[in-house]
Design a protein around this motif. Structure first.
Motif, short mmCIF file in Angstrom:
data_model
loop_
_atom_site.label_atom_id
_atom_site.label_comp_id
_atom_site.label_asym_id
_atom_site.label_seq_id
_atom_site.Cartn_x
_atom_site.Cartn_y
_atom_site.Cartn_z
N GLU A 89 0.83 -1.20 0.00
CA GLU A 89 0.00 0.00 0.00
C GLU A 89 0.87 1.26 0.00
O GLU A 89 0.60 2.22 -0.72
CB GLU A 89 -0.94 0.01 1.21
CG GLU A 89 -2.03 -1.04 1.14
CD GLU A 89 -2.76 -1.23 2.46
OE1 GLU A 89 -3.91 -1.70 2.42
OE2 GLU A 89 -2.18 -0.93 3.54
N LYS A 90 1.91 1.21 0.81
CA LYS A 90 2.80 2.38 0.88
C LYS A 90 3.55 2.57 -0.43
O LYS A 90 3.73 3.69 -0.90
CB LYS A 90 3.77 2.26 2.05
CG LYS A 90 4.60 3.54 2.21
CD LYS A 90 5.17 3.69 3.56
CE LYS A 90 4.16 4.36 4.46
NZ LYS A 90 4.77 4.85 5.70
N GLN A 91 3.98 1.49 -1.06
CA GLN A 91 4.67 1.59 -2.35
C GLN A 91 3.76 2.23 -3.40
O GLN A 91 4.21 3.07 -4.18
CB GLN A 91 5.11 0.20 -2.84
CG GLN A 91 6.26 -0.38 -2.07
CD GLN A 91 6.48 -1.84 -2.37
OE1 GLN A 91 5.54 -2.58 -2.72
NE2 GLN A 91 7.72 -2.29 -2.24
N ARG A 92 2.50 1.84 -3.41
CA ARG A 92 1.57 2.42 -4.38
C ARG A 92 1.33 3.89 -4.08
O ARG A 92 1.27 4.71 -5.00
CB ARG A 92 0.27 1.61 -4.40
CG ARG A 92 0.49 0.21 -4.99
CD ARG A 92 -0.79 -0.56 -5.20
NE ARG A 92 -1.49 -0.92 -3.98
CZ ARG A 92 -1.22 -1.97 -3.20
NH1 ARG A 92 -0.20 -2.77 -3.52
NH2 ARG A 92 -1.93 -2.22 -2.13
N ARG A 93 1.21 4.24 -2.82
CA ARG A 93 1.05 5.65 -2.44
C ARG A 93 2.29 6.45 -2.87
O ARG A 93 2.18 7.52 -3.44
CB ARG A 93 0.83 5.78 -0.95
CG ARG A 93 0.80 7.22 -0.47
CD ARG A 93 -0.39 7.51 0.40
NE ARG A 93 -0.40 8.89 0.83
CZ ARG A 93 -0.96 9.88 0.14
NH1 ARG A 93 -1.56 9.64 -1.00
NH2 ARG A 93 -0.93 11.11 0.61
N PHE A 94 3.47 5.90 -2.57
CA PHE A 94 4.73 6.56 -2.92
C PHE A 94 4.80 6.83 -4.43
O PHE A 94 5.14 7.94 -4.86
CB PHE A 94 5.91 5.68 -2.47
CG PHE A 94 7.24 6.17 -2.94
CD1 PHE A 94 7.83 7.29 -2.38
CD2 PHE A 94 7.92 5.50 -3.94
CE1 PHE A 94 9.07 7.74 -2.81
CE2 PHE A 94 9.16 5.93 -4.37
CZ PHE A 94 9.73 7.06 -3.81
N GLY B 122 4.71 10.70 -8.99
CA GLY B 122 4.08 11.25 -10.19
C GLY B 122 3.69 12.70 -10.00
O GLY B 122 3.90 13.54 -10.88
N LYS B 123 3.12 13.03 -8.84
CA LYS B 123 2.75 14.42 -8.55
C LYS B 123 3.99 15.32 -8.51
O LYS B 123 3.96 16.44 -9.02
CB LYS B 123 2.01 14.52 -7.21
CG LYS B 123 0.62 13.98 -7.26
CD LYS B 123 -0.07 14.15 -5.92
CE LYS B 123 -1.48 13.62 -5.98
NZ LYS B 123 -2.22 13.88 -4.74
N LEU B 124 5.07 14.82 -7.91
CA LEU B 124 6.31 15.59 -7.84
C LEU B 124 6.85 15.88 -9.24
O LEU B 124 7.25 17.00 -9.55
CB LEU B 124 7.36 14.85 -7.01
CG LEU B 124 8.75 15.47 -6.96
CD1 LEU B 124 8.72 16.86 -6.29
CD2 LEU B 124 9.72 14.55 -6.23
#
Length: 114
Positions: free
Chosen positions: A5-10, A15-17
């Motif tokens: 879950e954290k990897q997907r959030r990261f 992408g936003k960055l």
């Protein structure tokens, strides 16, 4: 939160960055994203990182910064990206804040590793 879950959030935050960087006149290429545990251990032995690097968990990426087509390698040049990155999530960490600055490093804290 699980590692997956954290990897997907990261990944979504990276992408936003990247989009923010381009929207603000910066250009990027990828540096290290995944690093094997063996590679992380070798790097740690020569003082170029830590053995339990978040790169081994797919929770860190190094980005190469270009301003007006010129590569920037000083951490301070990355500050606007680092500040934006940290604003995205309370667990987002920027290498420019490290004791030994590593401005091109963007990660998410996991199991106490920053």
């Amino acid at each position: 939160m699980t590692l997956g879950e954290k990897q997907r959030r990261f990944t979504g935050l990276v992408g936003k960055l990247i989009m923010w960087a381009y929207d603000n006149g910066y250009e990027l290429t990828f540096g290290d994203a995944y690093r094997s545990p063996d590679e992380a251990a070798r790097n740690a032995q020569v003082g170029k990182g830590i053995a339990n690097s978040l790169h081994t968990k797919r929770l860190a990426v190094d980005l190469n910064l270009f301003i007006d087509g010129q590569y920037k390698n000083l951490s301070e040049a990355y500050r606007p990206l680092g500040e934006y990155w940290k604003s995205l999530d309370p667990e987002a960490r920027w290498g420019g804040d490290f004791t030994r600055p590593d401005g091109n490093h963007f990660s998410m804290e996991f199991e106490g590793v920053k």
